[in-house]
Design a protein around this motif. Structure first.
Motif, PDB file in Angstrom:
ATOM      1  N   MET A   1       1.008 -13.435 -10.034  1.00  0.00           N
ATOM      2  CA  MET A   1      -0.147 -13.387  -9.131  1.00  0.00           C
ATOM      3  C   MET A   1      -1.264 -12.515  -9.697  1.00  0.00           C
ATOM      4  SD  MET A   1      -1.931 -14.087  -6.570  1.00  0.00           S
ATOM      5  CE  MET A   1      -0.738 -15.225  -5.915  1.00  0.00           C
ATOM      6  N   LEU A   2      -0.871 -11.419 -10.405  1.00  0.00           N
ATOM      7  CA  LEU A   2      -1.896 -10.527 -10.929  1.00  0.00           C
ATOM      8  C   LEU A   2      -2.706 -11.192 -12.024  1.00  0.00           C
ATOM      9  CD1 LEU A   2      -0.069  -7.086 -10.963  1.00  0.00           C
ATOM     10  CD2 LEU A   2      -1.415  -8.179  -9.192  1.00  0.00           C
ATOM     11  N   ASN A   3      -2.155 -12.244 -12.641  1.00  0.00           N
ATOM     12  CA  ASN A   3      -2.916 -12.972 -13.636  1.00  0.00           C
ATOM     13  C   ASN A   3      -4.088 -13.718 -13.022  1.00  0.00           C
ATOM     14  OD1 ASN A   3      -1.238 -12.165 -15.701  1.00  0.00           O
ATOM     15  ND2 ASN A   3       0.155 -13.906 -15.450  1.00  0.00           N
ATOM     16  N   ALA A   4      -4.083 -13.809 -11.685  1.00  0.00           N
ATOM     17  CA  ALA A   4      -5.179 -14.501 -11.003  1.00  0.00           C
ATOM     18  C   ALA A   4      -6.445 -13.667 -10.951  1.00  0.00           C
ATOM     19  CB  ALA A   4      -4.767 -14.874  -9.580  1.00  0.00           C
ATOM     20  N   VAL A   5      -6.349 -12.362 -11.272  1.00  0.00           N
ATOM     21  CA  VAL A   5      -7.522 -11.504 -11.279  1.00  0.00           C
ATOM     22  C   VAL A   5      -8.452 -11.956 -12.388  1.00  0.00           C
ATOM     23  CG1 VAL A   5      -8.366  -9.163 -11.516  1.00  0.00           C
ATOM     24  CG2 VAL A   5      -6.197  -9.578 -10.381  1.00  0.00           C
ATOM     25  N   LYS A   6      -9.728 -12.128 -12.083  1.00  0.00           N
ATOM     26  CA  LYS A   6     -10.650 -12.641 -13.085  1.00  0.00           C
ATOM     27  C   LYS A   6     -12.035 -12.080 -12.855  1.00  0.00           C
ATOM     28  CE  LYS A   6     -11.322 -16.660 -10.125  1.00  0.00           C
ATOM     29  NZ  LYS A   6     -11.213 -18.111  -9.989  1.00  0.00           N
ATOM     30  N   ILE A 213      -6.239  -9.195   2.352  1.00  0.00           N
ATOM     31  CA  ILE A 213      -5.256 -10.099   1.729  1.00  0.00           C
ATOM     32  C   ILE A 213      -4.818 -11.174   2.718  1.00  0.00           C
ATOM     33  CG2 ILE A 213      -2.966 -10.248   0.680  1.00  0.00           C
ATOM     34  CD1 ILE A 213      -3.353  -7.382  -0.331  1.00  0.00           C
ATOM     35  N   PHE A 214      -4.586 -10.781   3.957  1.00  0.00           N
ATOM     36  CA  PHE A 214      -4.110 -11.720   4.971  1.00  0.00           C
ATOM     37  C   PHE A 214      -5.131 -12.821   5.256  1.00  0.00           C
ATOM     38  CE2 PHE A 214      -3.826 -12.799   9.573  1.00  0.00           C
ATOM     39  CZ  PHE A 214      -2.632 -13.508   9.519  1.00  0.00           C
ATOM     40  N   LEU A 215      -6.412 -12.453   5.316  1.00  0.00           N
ATOM     41  CA  LEU A 215      -7.432 -13.392   5.756  1.00  0.00           C
ATOM     42  C   LEU A 215      -8.038 -14.227   4.637  1.00  0.00           C
ATOM     43  CD1 LEU A 215      -9.455 -11.167   8.276  1.00  0.00           C
ATOM     44  CD2 LEU A 215      -7.921 -13.065   8.855  1.00  0.00           C
ATOM     45  N   SER A 216      -8.131 -13.683   3.442  1.00  0.00           N
ATOM     46  CA  SER A 216      -9.071 -14.206   2.448  1.00  0.00           C
ATOM     47  C   SER A 216      -8.474 -15.206   1.480  1.00  0.00           C
ATOM     48  CB  SER A 216      -9.662 -13.051   1.640  1.00  0.00           C
ATOM     49  OG  SER A 216     -10.048 -11.986   2.473  1.00  0.00           O
ATOM     50  N   LEU A 237      -2.772 -16.603  -0.806  1.00  0.00           N
ATOM     51  CA  LEU A 237      -1.321 -16.562  -0.948  1.00  0.00           C
ATOM     52  C   LEU A 237      -0.587 -17.519  -0.015  1.00  0.00           C
ATOM     53  CD1 LEU A 237      -0.700 -12.705  -1.268  1.00  0.00           C
ATOM     54  CD2 LEU A 237      -1.168 -14.372  -3.054  1.00  0.00           C
ATOM     55  N   HIS A 238      -1.325 -18.166   0.906  1.00  0.00           N
ATOM     56  CA  HIS A 238      -0.679 -19.044   1.902  1.00  0.00           C
ATOM     57  C   HIS A 238       0.447 -18.278   2.613  1.00  0.00           C
ATOM     58  CE1 HIS A 238      -2.922 -22.286   0.073  1.00  0.00           C
ATOM     59  NE2 HIS A 238      -2.416 -21.962  -1.097  1.00  0.00           N
ATOM     60  N   LEU A 239       0.084 -17.113   3.134  1.00  0.00           N
ATOM     61  CA  LEU A 239       1.099 -16.205   3.668  1.00  0.00           C
ATOM     62  C   LEU A 239       1.846 -16.766   4.865  1.00  0.00           C
ATOM     63  CD1 LEU A 239      -0.671 -12.771   3.386  1.00  0.00           C
ATOM     64  CD2 LEU A 239       1.327 -13.533   2.142  1.00  0.00           C
ATOM     65  N   PHE A 240       1.145 -17.485   5.727  1.00  0.00           N
ATOM     66  CA  PHE A 240       1.797 -17.942   6.948  1.00  0.00           C
ATOM     67  C   PHE A 240       1.859 -19.469   6.978  1.00  0.00           C
ATOM     68  CE2 PHE A 240       0.829 -13.668   8.032  1.00  0.00           C
ATOM     69  CZ  PHE A 240       1.821 -13.286   8.912  1.00  0.00           C
ATOM     70  N   GLN A 241       3.068 -19.986   7.085  1.00  0.00           N
ATOM     71  CA  GLN A 241       3.277 -21.423   7.198  1.00  0.00           C
ATOM     72  C   GLN A 241       4.206 -21.666   8.381  1.00  0.00           C
ATOM     73  OE1 GLN A 241       4.788 -22.715   3.423  1.00  0.00           O
ATOM     74  NE2 GLN A 241       2.887 -22.272   2.330  1.00  0.00           N
ATOM     75  N   LEU A 245       6.628 -15.869   7.666  1.00  0.00           N
ATOM     76  CA  LEU A 245       6.036 -15.074   6.597  1.00  0.00           C
ATOM     77  C   LEU A 245       6.710 -15.427   5.280  1.00  0.00           C
ATOM     78  CD1 LEU A 245       4.068 -12.803   5.863  1.00  0.00           C
ATOM     79  CD2 LEU A 245       5.898 -11.165   6.268  1.00  0.00           C
ATOM     80  N   VAL A 246       5.889 -15.803   4.296  1.00  0.00           N
ATOM     81  CA  VAL A 246       6.406 -16.145   2.978  1.00  0.00           C
ATOM     82  C   VAL A 246       5.636 -15.372   1.922  1.00  0.00           C
ATOM     83  CG1 VAL A 246       7.164 -18.444   3.669  1.00  0.00           C
ATOM     84  CG2 VAL A 246       4.854 -18.131   2.811  1.00  0.00           C
ATOM     85  N   GLU A 247       6.146 -15.370   0.703  1.00  0.00           N
ATOM     86  CA  GLU A 247       5.477 -14.739  -0.429  1.00  0.00           C
ATOM     87  C   GLU A 247       5.196 -13.262  -0.179  1.00  0.00           C
ATOM     88  OE1 GLU A 247       2.267 -16.830  -2.207  1.00  0.00           O
ATOM     89  OE2 GLU A 247       3.164 -18.783  -1.918  1.00  0.00           O
ATOM     90  N   VAL A 248       6.140 -12.549   0.416  1.00  0.00           N
ATOM     91  CA  VAL A 248       5.960 -11.128   0.685  1.00  0.00           C
ATOM     92  C   VAL A 248       5.841 -10.338  -0.614  1.00  0.00           C
ATOM     93  CG1 VAL A 248       6.986  -9.079   1.747  1.00  0.00           C
ATOM     94  CG2 VAL A 248       7.163 -11.295   2.883  1.00  0.00           C
ATOM     95  N   ASP A 249       6.615 -10.731  -1.629  1.00  0.00           N
ATOM     96  CA  ASP A 249       6.553 -10.026  -2.910  1.00  0.00           C
ATOM     97  C   ASP A 249       5.156 -10.112  -3.519  1.00  0.00           C
ATOM     98  OD1 ASP A 249       9.182  -9.310  -2.726  1.00  0.00           O
ATOM     99  OD2 ASP A 249       9.934 -10.917  -4.020  1.00  0.00           O
ATOM    100  N   GLN A 250       4.552 -11.301  -3.445  1.00  0.00           N
ATOM    101  CA  GLN A 250       3.204 -11.459  -3.983  1.00  0.00           C
ATOM    102  C   GLN A 250       2.202 -10.619  -3.210  1.00  0.00           C
ATOM    103  OE1 GLN A 250       5.430 -13.816  -3.481  1.00  0.00           O
ATOM    104  NE2 GLN A 250       5.113 -15.625  -4.772  1.00  0.00           N
TER     105      GLN A 250
END
Length: 264
Positions: A1-6, A213-216, A237-241, A245-250
């Motif tokens: 996920m950190l590779n997404a920083v640009k 993080i939650f909203l954006s 992160l598509h946190l809520f489906q 709650l998913v992808e907590v590690d990310q």
């Protein structure tokens, strides 16, 4: 996920909803000049949810006020739909942290206020206010006044009032900052639900990392003195489906990375 920083990369003009390039703001005070913003560049695509995150005093609210046309820049370019921002517009709705309801108007009349200024008839106004009262869950409070509402309910009215004018962009300046933790969480989920339904482009100001993080879909992280953007981060992160709650590690990795950015 950190590779997404640009770093910020320009899009084609036809794809841009909001374009800010080389934005600077210098205030003149009795003690001398003060640079609030320096060479800020960012973009927001149509129907995107983007947060500007940073410490108090970094100039994030100044960016929003300039984008809203409430304040002039010292230099740089600010465009919405390829049109230079030269003042306030009904195409850019604004929701502040403070509850900016008209106390002499009830909930419905607050929502219909802008529509009435446009000269819209009462029947059409009621159809629109009915829709947004339902959207924010305040159908039973249409005739209530601000003094009869909780803080969260007042912000629901403010959001409904802005959306009723069908803006291209919704600008939100820490709208949940004054709410208690539980109400804040429910309002964040409500805002996400509204955004998914309405497809309105949103620029959201916050100093709350979890909230950003939650909203954006994307986050611009700022530093202060003078205010600069230090990173653009992909935060979708598509946190809520379906309520799970998913992808907590990310989430935690991204939060740790943002905390590190702000520390330095």
């Amino acid at each position: 996920m950190l590779n997404a920083v640009k770093q910020v990369e320009p899009l084609l003009k036809s794809e841009l909803e909001i374009s800010i390039k080389g934005l600077s703001k210098v205030y003149q005070t009795k003690a001398g000049s003060f640079q609030a913003l320096e060479d800020v560049s960012m973009y927001v695509k149509n129907e995107e949810f983007v947060s500007i995150l940073g410490p108090s005093g970094c100039g994030k609210s100044t960016i929003l006020r300039i984008l809203a046309g409430l304040e002039d820049s010292t230099s740089g370019s600010v465009k919405v739909s390829d049109q230079e921002v030269v003042g306030p517009s009904v195409n850019r709705g604004m929701v502040f942290q403070s509850y900016t309801l008209f106390p002499w108007l009830n909930v419905r009349d607050n929502i219909e206020f802008g529509l009435k200024l446009k000269g819209m008839g009462s029947k059409e106004r009621k159809e629109i206010s009915d829709r947004y009262l339902e959207l924010v869950g305040l159908e039973r409070f249409a005739e209530s006044y601000g003094k009869e509402l909780s803080g969260g309910m007042k912000q629901r009215v403010a959001i409904a009032r802005s959306l009723a004018n069908n803006p291209e962009v919704l600008l939100m300046d820490e709208p949940f900052g004054a709410l208690d933790a539980q109400t804040k969480q429910s309002m964040q989920q409500l805002l996400l639900d509204i955004w998914k339904k309405e497809k309105t482009t949103i620029v959201f100001i916050t100093h709350d990392i979890d909230e950003a993080i939650f909203l954006s879909q994307r986050i611009y992280v700022m530093q202060a003195r003078p205010g600069k953007i230090i990173k653009e981060i992909d935060a979708d992160l598509h946190l809520f489906q379906d309520g799970d709650l998913v992808e907590v590690d990310q989430f935690m990795k991204l939060k740790k990375h943002i905390v590190s950015l702000l520390k330095h």
